[in-house]
Design a protein around this motif. Structure first.
Motif, PDB file in Angstrom:
ATOM      1  N   LYS A   1      47.858 -13.708 -35.678  1.00  0.00           N
ATOM      2  CA  LYS A   1      48.115 -15.012 -36.288  1.00  0.00           C
ATOM      3  C   LYS A   1      47.959 -16.170 -35.305  1.00  0.00           C
ATOM      4  CE  LYS A   1      49.452 -13.866 -40.549  1.00  0.00           C
ATOM      5  NZ  LYS A   1      48.753 -14.358 -41.765  1.00  0.00           N
ATOM      6  N   LEU A   2      48.477 -15.995 -34.073  1.00  0.00           N
ATOM      7  CA  LEU A   2      48.588 -17.119 -33.148  1.00  0.00           C
ATOM      8  C   LEU A   2      47.646 -17.025 -31.950  1.00  0.00           C
ATOM      9  CD1 LEU A   2      52.468 -17.560 -33.238  1.00  0.00           C
ATOM     10  CD2 LEU A   2      50.736 -18.813 -34.534  1.00  0.00           C
ATOM     11  N   GLY A   3      46.966 -15.902 -31.801  1.00  0.00           N
ATOM     12  CA  GLY A   3      45.916 -15.820 -30.804  1.00  0.00           C
ATOM     13  C   GLY A   3      46.336 -15.281 -29.447  1.00  0.00           C
ATOM     14  N   ILE A   4      45.336 -15.101 -28.624  1.00  0.00           N
ATOM     15  CA  ILE A   4      45.479 -14.470 -27.318  1.00  0.00           C
ATOM     16  C   ILE A   4      46.346 -15.284 -26.368  1.00  0.00           C
ATOM     17  CG2 ILE A   4      44.154 -14.023 -25.204  1.00  0.00           C
ATOM     18  CD1 ILE A   4      41.897 -12.990 -27.077  1.00  0.00           C
ATOM     19  N   ARG A   5      46.068 -16.563 -26.256  1.00  0.00           N
ATOM     20  CA  ARG A   5      46.739 -17.375 -25.229  1.00  0.00           C
ATOM     21  C   ARG A   5      48.238 -17.475 -25.482  1.00  0.00           C
ATOM     22  NH1 ARG A   5      41.965 -20.126 -26.347  1.00  0.00           N
ATOM     23  NH2 ARG A   5      42.991 -21.706 -27.627  1.00  0.00           N
ATOM     24  N   PHE A   6      48.627 -17.756 -26.717  1.00  0.00           N
ATOM     25  CA  PHE A   6      50.049 -17.873 -27.049  1.00  0.00           C
ATOM     26  C   PHE A   6      50.757 -16.531 -26.850  1.00  0.00           C
ATOM     27  CE2 PHE A   6      53.582 -17.389 -29.980  1.00  0.00           C
ATOM     28  CZ  PHE A   6      54.316 -18.535 -29.753  1.00  0.00           C
ATOM     29  N   THR A   7      50.164 -15.464 -27.379  1.00  0.00           N
ATOM     30  CA  THR A   7      50.812 -14.151 -27.325  1.00  0.00           C
ATOM     31  C   THR A   7      50.956 -13.662 -25.888  1.00  0.00           C
ATOM     32  OG1 THR A   7      49.812 -13.622 -29.463  1.00  0.00           O
ATOM     33  CG2 THR A   7      50.735 -11.791 -28.218  1.00  0.00           C
ATOM     34  N   GLY A   8      49.897 -13.776 -25.105  1.00  0.00           N
ATOM     35  CA  GLY A   8      49.967 -13.323 -23.727  1.00  0.00           C
ATOM     36  C   GLY A   8      51.000 -14.088 -22.926  1.00  0.00           C
ATOM     37  N   THR A   9      50.995 -15.393 -23.051  1.00  0.00           N
ATOM     38  CA  THR A   9      51.953 -16.224 -22.322  1.00  0.00           C
ATOM     39  C   THR A   9      53.387 -15.871 -22.713  1.00  0.00           C
ATOM     40  OG1 THR A   9      50.340 -18.026 -22.220  1.00  0.00           O
ATOM     41  CG2 THR A   9      52.646 -18.583 -21.811  1.00  0.00           C
ATOM     42  N   MET A  10      53.616 -15.696 -24.007  1.00  0.00           N
ATOM     43  CA  MET A  10      54.959 -15.407 -24.509  1.00  0.00           C
ATOM     44  C   MET A  10      55.478 -14.061 -23.976  1.00  0.00           C
ATOM     45  SD  MET A  10      56.064 -14.940 -28.505  1.00  0.00           S
ATOM     46  CE  MET A  10      57.675 -14.338 -28.987  1.00  0.00           C
ATOM     47  N   PHE A  11      54.632 -13.035 -24.022  1.00  0.00           N
ATOM     48  CA  PHE A  11      55.133 -11.698 -23.700  1.00  0.00           C
ATOM     49  C   PHE A  11      55.081 -11.382 -22.210  1.00  0.00           C
ATOM     50  CE2 PHE A  11      54.654 -11.355 -28.283  1.00  0.00           C
ATOM     51  CZ  PHE A  11      55.851 -10.732 -28.603  1.00  0.00           C
ATOM     52  N   ILE A  12      54.224 -12.054 -21.454  1.00  0.00           N
ATOM     53  CA  ILE A  12      54.338 -11.940 -19.997  1.00  0.00           C
ATOM     54  C   ILE A  12      55.632 -12.607 -19.552  1.00  0.00           C
ATOM     55  CG2 ILE A  12      53.297 -12.505 -17.769  1.00  0.00           C
ATOM     56  CD1 ILE A  12      50.567 -12.501 -19.208  1.00  0.00           C
ATOM     57  N   GLY A  13      55.965 -13.737 -20.184  1.00  0.00           N
ATOM     58  CA  GLY A  13      57.250 -14.375 -19.911  1.00  0.00           C
ATOM     59  C   GLY A  13      58.414 -13.446 -20.208  1.00  0.00           C
ATOM     60  N   LEU A  14      58.306 -12.686 -21.308  1.00  0.00           N
ATOM     61  CA  LEU A  14      59.362 -11.723 -21.653  1.00  0.00           C
ATOM     62  C   LEU A  14      59.457 -10.626 -20.597  1.00  0.00           C
ATOM     63  CD1 LEU A  14      61.461 -10.900 -23.802  1.00  0.00           C
ATOM     64  CD2 LEU A  14      59.677  -9.523 -24.889  1.00  0.00           C
ATOM     65  N   MET A  15      58.319 -10.193 -20.066  1.00  0.00           N
ATOM     66  CA  MET A  15      58.320  -9.205 -18.991  1.00  0.00           C
ATOM     67  C   MET A  15      59.103  -9.717 -17.777  1.00  0.00           C
ATOM     68  SD  MET A  15      54.310  -8.116 -19.238  1.00  0.00           S
ATOM     69  CE  MET A  15      54.250  -7.328 -17.645  1.00  0.00           C
ATOM     70  N   ILE A  16      58.869 -10.984 -17.420  1.00  0.00           N
ATOM     71  CA  ILE A  16      59.550 -11.559 -16.261  1.00  0.00           C
ATOM     72  C   ILE A  16      61.056 -11.642 -16.508  1.00  0.00           C
ATOM     73  CG2 ILE A  16      59.819 -13.649 -14.877  1.00  0.00           C
ATOM     74  CD1 ILE A  16      56.800 -14.121 -15.236  1.00  0.00           C
ATOM     75  N   VAL A  17      61.449 -12.074 -17.716  1.00  0.00           N
ATOM     76  CA  VAL A  17      62.878 -12.136 -18.062  1.00  0.00           C
ATOM     77  C   VAL A  17      63.501 -10.741 -17.979  1.00  0.00           C
ATOM     78  CG1 VAL A  17      64.517 -12.586 -19.935  1.00  0.00           C
ATOM     79  CG2 VAL A  17      62.657 -14.201 -19.489  1.00  0.00           C
ATOM     80  N   GLY A  18      62.831  -9.749 -18.559  1.00  0.00           N
ATOM     81  CA  GLY A  18      63.339  -8.381 -18.502  1.00  0.00           C
ATOM     82  C   GLY A  18      63.462  -7.876 -17.080  1.00  0.00           C
ATOM     83  N   GLY A  19      62.466  -8.205 -16.243  1.00  0.00           N
ATOM     84  CA  GLY A  19      62.511  -7.782 -14.846  1.00  0.00           C
ATOM     85  C   GLY A  19      63.680  -8.407 -14.093  1.00  0.00           C
ATOM     86  N   ILE A  20      63.945  -9.662 -14.361  1.00  0.00           N
ATOM     87  CA  ILE A  20      65.070 -10.346 -13.695  1.00  0.00           C
ATOM     88  C   ILE A  20      66.396  -9.709 -14.100  1.00  0.00           C
ATOM     89  CG2 ILE A  20      66.348 -12.525 -13.593  1.00  0.00           C
ATOM     90  CD1 ILE A  20      63.620 -13.956 -13.835  1.00  0.00           C
ATOM     91  N   ILE A  21      66.549  -9.403 -15.386  1.00  0.00           N
ATOM     92  CA  ILE A  21      67.781  -8.749 -15.851  1.00  0.00           C
ATOM     93  C   ILE A  21      67.938  -7.388 -15.194  1.00  0.00           C
ATOM     94  CG2 ILE A  21      68.946  -7.752 -17.866  1.00  0.00           C
ATOM     95  CD1 ILE A  21      67.645  -9.974 -19.547  1.00  0.00           C
TER      96      ILE A  21
END
Length: 355
Positions: free
Chosen positions: A75-95
């Motif tokens: 629905k929202l494309g490569i750029r939005f999805t990649g940015t969103m879920f790489i950000g989630l990876m970083i948040v998960g890693g910090i936790i």
């Protein structure tokens, strides 16, 4: 008129950027695998708690969030999805890093809360598991996004080779985790290797953002992102599961990966306890698998581009995997058998992803 994807330097440059993203992700993913013994001795984890921690990597994916991620990508494309879920990876890693830190385990912020429920598990297990679950969702959807990127730039060109090279880079990240994590921790700090992994992932995030500039330019040339493929419809899910080829390959992937990734999480501990090697050597031996895939996956991908034979490769890879686990289960604890089994596992792990 040639588009940007027809420029060889441009498409291979994009491949390098997104491959760095995946390499950094898998480095962080496997950073604690060689440190099971340290987690047990320092923070009172045991085999069951470590297994619980490892298993939650897939929890959010299994209950359907990964499908939602795929819909977001459509629905929202490569750029939005990649940015969103790489950000989630970083948040998960910090936790996760905070969960295995001395500060948290010495009664830091949140310790009492995580100690107030499910008391059979250490507070550090529960917090690190939360971070790992978020990270697991992030990296799996990022992986899907990167596959989509490769198809977008390499369709009709060196597609299987490009996917094989990206997989090889991801395995380099995995190998780096097994090799360097024990050295960084120095048998003292558990959180320090995780922090290093987060910093590496931040570099991977930047490389993805650089890719986004090229992707935006390509979209303008192609007039619309709709050229990537058909958009998602709910009815597509039913069509997928009516497709015998899809369901057979999906089942193969479930069975194959259940015999590889969980095994690799426990492989250093197996090598230490069955073959009597040190923590450092166990980490070094474990990189035989990713090194095998680094060398073979691109070669096999290139072969498939030219000759096909994907089904035969999947059959052979599955047979080799049975041989590997038989060696570890039934043959004596001679270190030579471990070398042989890990090498064969590297070959099997190259055959299936290539195909």
């Amino acid at each position: 008129r040639e588009s940007l994807r027809d420029n060889k330097k441009a498409r291979w440059g994009i491949l390098i950027l997104v491959s760095l993203t995946m390499a950094s992700g898998y480095f962080l993913n496997d950073i604690l695998s060689p440190l099971e013994e340290l987690l047990i001795s320092k923070y009172k984890w045991d085999g069951e708690q470590y297994g619980f921690f490892v298993g939650q990597y897939s929890f959010l994916n299994v209950i359907g969030f990964i499908v939602i991620g795929g819909i977001i990508l459509d629905k929202l494309g490569i750029r939005f999805t990649g940015t969103m879920f790489i950000g989630l990876m970083i948040v998960g890693g910090i936790i996760k890093a905070y969960g295995v830190s001395d500060h948290f385990n010495n009664g830091g912020f949140g310790y009492e809360f995580f100690n107030s429920f499910a008391t059979k598990y250490e507070p550090s297990v529960k917090l690190a598991t939360l971070g790992f679950a978020l990270f697991g969702l992030g990296i799996e959807i990022t992986g899907i996004t990167v596959n989509r990127i490769i198809v977008k730039w390499f369709k009709g060109k060196e597609l299987a080779l490009a996917m094989g090279l990206q997989m090889a880079c991801a395995r380099m990240g995995m190998a780096g985790a097994y090799l360097f994590s024990p050295l960084i921790s120095n048998n003292i700090s558990v959180s320090k290797p995780v922090v290093v992994g987060i910093l590496f992932l931040a570099i991977g995030f930047i490389s993805f953002l650089v890719h986004c500039m090229g992707d935006r330019k390509l979209d303008k040339e192609m007039a619309s992102e709709k050229t990537e493929g058909q958009k998602f419809k709910t009815s597509d899910i039913g069509l997928l599961f009516k497709n015998k080829g899809f369901t057979t390959i999906a089942l193969l992937c479930v069975l194959f990966y259940s015999c590889v990734f969980p095994f690799m999480k426990f492989a250093p501990n197996l090598l230490i306890n069955k073959y009597g090697v040190s923590t450092e050597l166990a980490g070094s031996l474990s990189i035989i698998l990713p090194i095998g895939t680094i060398l073979l996956t691109p070669l096999l991908g290139s072969y498939i581009d030219k000759q096909g034979k994907g089904a035969s490769m999947m059959i052979l890879g599955s047979i080799l995997l049975v041989i590997v686990h038989s060696i570890f289960a039934f043959l004596p604890g001679n270190i030579l058998f471990a070398y042989v089994a890990l090498f064969i596992l590297g070959v099997a792990f190259s055959l299936i992803p290539s195909a």
